[in-house]
Scaffold this motif. Structure first.
Motif, PDB file in Angstrom:
ATOM      1  N   LEU A  31       0.806  -1.221  -0.090  1.00  7.40           N
ATOM      2  CA  LEU A  31      -0.013   0.077  -0.017  1.00  7.40           C
ATOM      3  C   LEU A  31       0.965   1.283  -0.057  1.00  7.40           C
ATOM      4  O   LEU A  31       0.465   2.200  -0.468  1.00  7.40           O
ATOM      5  CB  LEU A  31      -0.848  -0.096   1.111  1.00  7.40           C
ATOM      6  N   LYS A  32       2.259   1.017   0.352  1.00  6.51           N
ATOM      7  CA  LYS A  32       3.030   2.132   0.456  1.00  6.51           C
ATOM      8  C   LYS A  32       4.143   1.962  -0.380  1.00  6.51           C
ATOM      9  O   LYS A  32       5.271   2.485  -0.265  1.00  6.51           O
ATOM     10  CB  LYS A  32       3.656   2.425   1.883  1.00  6.51           C
ATOM     11  N   ARG A  33       3.714   1.438  -1.549  1.00  3.85           N
ATOM     12  CA  ARG A  33       4.738   1.133  -2.664  1.00  3.85           C
ATOM     13  C   ARG A  33       5.657   2.390  -3.041  1.00  3.85           C
ATOM     14  O   ARG A  33       4.938   3.606  -3.342  1.00  3.85           O
ATOM     15  CB  ARG A  33       4.185   0.256  -3.863  1.00  3.85           C
ATOM     16  N   GLY A  34       6.934   2.130  -2.999  1.00  6.24           N
ATOM     17  CA  GLY A  34       7.828   3.356  -3.495  1.00  6.24           C
ATOM     18  C   GLY A  34       8.052   4.075  -2.522  1.00  6.24           C
ATOM     19  O   GLY A  34       9.005   5.284  -2.716  1.00  6.24           O
ATOM     20  N   THR A  35       7.877   4.151  -1.246  1.00  8.09           N
ATOM     21  CA  THR A  35       8.000   5.061  -0.386  1.00  8.09           C
ATOM     22  C   THR A  35       9.161   4.686   0.624  1.00  8.09           C
ATOM     23  O   THR A  35       9.308   3.528   0.393  1.00  8.09           O
ATOM     24  CB  THR A  35       6.749   5.314   0.507  1.00  8.09           C
ATOM     25  N   ALA A  36       9.465   5.523   1.310  1.00  5.95           N
ATOM     26  CA  ALA A  36      10.412   5.078   2.565  1.00  5.95           C
ATOM     27  C   ALA A  36      10.087   4.056   3.486  1.00  5.95           C
ATOM     28  O   ALA A  36      10.842   2.987   3.811  1.00  5.95           O
ATOM     29  CB  ALA A  36      11.094   6.410   3.519  1.00  5.95           C
ATOM     30  N   THR A  37       8.622   3.818   3.736  1.00  3.01           N
ATOM     31  CA  THR A  37       8.230   2.852   4.382  1.00  3.01           C
ATOM     32  C   THR A  37       8.297   1.424   3.656  1.00  3.01           C
ATOM     33  O   THR A  37       8.833   0.472   4.475  1.00  3.01           O
ATOM     34  CB  THR A  37       6.635   2.931   4.761  1.00  3.01           C
ATOM     35  N   ASP A  38       7.931   1.471   2.610  1.00  2.00           N
ATOM     36  CA  ASP A  38       8.182   0.307   1.815  1.00  2.00           C
ATOM     37  C   ASP A  38       9.523  -0.150   1.615  1.00  2.00           C
ATOM     38  O   ASP A  38       9.931  -1.463   1.902  1.00  2.00           O
ATOM     39  CB  ASP A  38       7.882   0.606   0.260  1.00  2.00           C
TER      40      ASP A  38
END
Length: 306
Positions: free
Chosen positions: A122-129
């Protein structure tokens, strides 16, 4: 369905037969002599030969294997060389502890892995991912004995949140389950992320969004059931991973399961126990895969058993 079950049962019997043959052959050519372990260092050559004859270890390989196989068909796993106890009794006494640890590990890996994979998708491409995927890679790569010792040092020795070892309460179960579960959680998180990303690109997800359905409803009712299918298929395979890793984890945490029993038998070259634990582990792996195959069509009716 009945034809499929019958075919799988035949395949399972053949697999177990192959496992028993290979394991027996490896133990037969083992350099270590179990008779010496039984007789002791001060035993005379005549005493050693008498013990070898009593155990039937002086007979050819095929004769020994046939005697073991015929006993196995009758439910006789043999008798421990050193403990002088029926192997099946030793395994039955230890099996509940190992099954409890395995159940705890499966819960840990599913909760951690599915949550991490879902959030990463759901957070694809972010720092969380990226952070979650790096964490999963570390979990997959770290040796289990290192993870176990690290968890013991931090949460048992330094923080005193959990017991250092032993068996008996839910608190004793947490750290060994987490040690086993971290490896599976790493695999599941990566698999879940990949599967969820693929599902979220499907046309029926776009249709659900166009209808104005809430995001949570789309994820839980439409995307998650399809994305979770590869994970379910992996649970059966995981039993094999647990059976190999459970020896190390039970030794680290002093958990009285069949893994610890197997480790003690390996140190003493107690062949009947090694054979018994190996066959029980193989049965668990075959059964886990079989159940996973049967459950999958109920989750996704499009999958047919053939």
């Amino acid at each position: 369905m009945l034809a499929y079950v019958a075919r799988r049962l035949v395949q399972s019997v053949l697999i177990l037969l192959g496992v028993s043959l290979i394991t027996f052959a490896l133990l037969y050519i083992l350099p270590a002599d179990p008779v010496r372990q039984i007789a002791g260092r001060s035993a005379t050559p005549q005493t050693v030969e008498n013990i070898r004859r009593q155990l039937g270890l002086d007979q050819p390989f095929l004769v020994q294997y046939w005697h073991y196989l015929t006993g196995l068909v009758q439910g006789d796993f043999g008798r421990s060389y050193l403990q002088r106890t029926e192997v099946i009794d030793l395994i039955v006494a230890r099996l509940p502890a190992s099954l409890l640890l395995m159940a705890g590990a499966i819960v840990c890996e599913l909760v951690l892995g599915l949550t991490m994979g879902l959030v990463a998708a759901l957070k694809r491409g972010t720092a969380t991912d990226q952070a979650l995927m790096v964490s999963s890679f570390v979990g997959v790569s770290a040796p289990q004995f290192v993870v176990g010792l690290l968890l013991l040092y931090v949460f048992a020795v330094r923080l005193s949140w959990f017991p250092i070892g032993g068996y008996g309460t839910i608190w004793h179960l947490v750290l060994p389950s987490l040690t086993l579960g971290i490896l599976g959680a790493g695999w599941y998180s990566r698999m879940m992320r990949s599967s969820m990303v693929d599902v979220l690109r499907q046309d029926y997800i776009r249709t659900a969004r166009a209808k104005g359905l809430k995001r949570l409803t789309i994820i839980l009712r439409h995307a998650l059931p399809n994305a979770i299918l590869p994970v379910i298929a992996m649970i059966g395979i995981d039993i094999g991973i647990f059976m190999s890793g459970i020896v190390v984890v039970e030794s680290v945490f002093g958990w009285p399961g069949i893994g610890q029993l197997a480790w003690q038998a390996i140190q003493r070259v107690d062949i009947p126990i090694i054979m018994g634990v190996t066959l029980v582990s193989a049965c668990a792996i075959v059964l886990g895969n079989f159940v996973a195959d049967l459950v999958t069509p109920f989750i996704d009716p499009r999958i047919k058993l053939q």
